[in-house]
Design a protein around this motif. Structure first.
Motif, PDB file in Angstrom:
ATOM      1  N   ALA A   1      -6.651   2.023  -8.062  1.00 38.85           N
ATOM      2  CA  ALA A   1      -7.530   3.184  -7.889  1.00 38.85           C
ATOM      3  C   ALA A   1      -7.477   3.752  -6.473  1.00 38.85           C
ATOM      4  O   ALA A   1      -7.538   4.961  -6.271  1.00 38.85           O
ATOM      5  CB  ALA A   1      -8.946   2.801  -8.262  1.00 38.85           C
ATOM      6  N   ASP A   2      -7.389   2.882  -5.480  1.00 42.39           N
ATOM      7  CA  ASP A   2      -7.443   3.360  -4.097  1.00 42.39           C
ATOM      8  C   ASP A   2      -6.065   3.439  -3.449  1.00 42.39           C
ATOM      9  O   ASP A   2      -5.949   3.591  -2.241  1.00 42.39           O
ATOM     10  CB  ASP A   2      -8.326   2.423  -3.262  1.00 42.39           C
ATOM     11  N   ALA A   3      -5.045   3.300  -4.261  1.00 40.17           N
ATOM     12  CA  ALA A   3      -3.705   3.153  -3.703  1.00 40.17           C
ATOM     13  C   ALA A   3      -2.863   4.418  -3.764  1.00 40.17           C
ATOM     14  O   ALA A   3      -1.676   4.364  -3.505  1.00 40.17           O
ATOM     15  CB  ALA A   3      -2.978   2.020  -4.416  1.00 40.17           C
ATOM     16  N   ALA A   4      -3.481   5.546  -4.112  1.00 44.23           N
ATOM     17  CA  ALA A   4      -2.691   6.771  -4.200  1.00 44.23           C
ATOM     18  C   ALA A   4      -1.983   7.030  -2.872  1.00 44.23           C
ATOM     19  O   ALA A   4      -2.545   6.787  -1.796  1.00 44.23           O
ATOM     20  CB  ALA A   4      -3.580   7.951  -4.566  1.00 44.23           C
ATOM     21  N   THR A   5      -0.770   7.482  -2.950  1.00 39.85           N
ATOM     22  CA  THR A   5       0.006   7.784  -1.746  1.00 39.85           C
ATOM     23  C   THR A   5      -0.735   8.841  -0.921  1.00 39.85           C
ATOM     24  O   THR A   5      -1.123   9.884  -1.455  1.00 39.85           O
ATOM     25  CB  THR A   5       1.395   8.307  -2.134  1.00 39.85           C
ATOM     26  N   PRO A   6      -0.945   8.570   0.365  1.00 41.19           N
ATOM     27  CA  PRO A   6      -1.677   9.539   1.194  1.00 41.19           C
ATOM     28  C   PRO A   6      -0.939  10.878   1.307  1.00 41.19           C
ATOM     29  O   PRO A   6       0.288  10.910   1.378  1.00 41.19           O
ATOM     30  CB  PRO A   6      -1.760   8.865   2.562  1.00 41.19           C
ATOM     31  N   ALA A   7      -1.710  11.940   1.318  1.00 40.94           N
ATOM     32  CA  ALA A   7      -1.139  13.277   1.497  1.00 40.94           C
ATOM     33  C   ALA A   7      -0.958  13.560   2.982  1.00 40.94           C
ATOM     34  O   ALA A   7      -1.668  13.013   3.826  1.00 40.94           O
ATOM     35  CB  ALA A   7      -2.069  14.316   0.884  1.00 40.94           C
ATOM     36  N   GLN A   8       0.035  14.401   3.276  1.00 36.13           N
ATOM     37  CA  GLN A   8       0.232  14.883   4.638  1.00 36.13           C
ATOM     38  C   GLN A   8       0.605  16.364   4.603  1.00 36.13           C
ATOM     39  O   GLN A   8       1.006  16.882   3.571  1.00 36.13           O
ATOM     40  CB  GLN A   8       1.350  14.095   5.323  1.00 36.13           C
TER      41      GLN A   8
END
Ligand code: FE
Length: 193
Positions: free
Chosen positions: A39-46
């Motif tokens: 759930a908290d592992a989505a690839t961070p956006a940049q």
């Protein structure tokens, strides 16, 4: 020494302080853990930065004849936060050439592809050059049906420029291995819903 070899040495000269890409010892570098899904592992956006261009050609390889730079193959899987692979996800890649320049007139070192039935992708390209103010990086946009699009960037371990780059995120480091003729990077994307 043939020009390509000389230019490769030129490319890595800037990274010598960092060591990773300039050293044969890289072969022994342990791979960084692949980010898990969850759930908290989505690839961070940049940020997409100033050099994104829509409508890149569909292609698995960005290599062109006479292209300078160290060969690089990037592979991985696109998953959802439920850990399931995402087939037919669109991955649009763009990055600087060995001299740190983007092609803003054409589509050199720009291309998109779709993941296969198991969510896998494979990009063949060159190691991006560095340009002032930024760590070595590859830009990517990922998009899949019924999911918000993800724009992000991938980084390389052992680069001195990482610590100096204000937007560098260690969660976006590829796992890097090196061989005689090609560097191999691994990165798994996790797309949120
Ligand atoms: Fe960039």
């Amino acid at each position: 020494m043939p020009p390509s070899r000389r230019e490769f040495l030129g490319v890595v000269a800037g990274a010598t302080a960092a060591g990773a890409l300039g050293s044969r010892a890289l072969a022994q570098t342990p791979l960084t853990p692949t980010p898990a899904c969850g759930a908290d592992a989505a690839t961070p956006a940049q940020t997409e930065g100033p050099y994104f261009k829509p409508s890149s050609p569909e292609r698995l390889s960005l290599l062109e004849p006479e292209m300078r730079g160290r060969r690089l193959v990037v592979t991985g899987v696109v998953r959802g936060t439920d850990c399931k692979p995402v087939p037919r996800a669109l991955l649009d890649f763009w990055h600087a050439d060995a001299g740190g320049r983007y092609d803003n007139a054409g589509y050199r070192l720009r291309g998109h592809q779709f993941t296969d039935a198991e969510g896998r992708y494979r990009l063949e390209t060159i190691l991006p050059g560095v340009y002032p103010g930024r760590a070595r990086h590859i830009h990517v946009k990922a998009q899949a049906p019924n999911r918000p699009p993800l724009t992000t960037q991938l980084y390389f371990p052992g680069e001195a420029g990482n610590a100096r780059d204000g937007i560098f995120d260690p969660a976006l480091l590829v796992a890097l291995a090196d061989a005689a003729d090609v560097a191999t990077a691994r990165f798994d994307f996790v797309l949120s819903r």
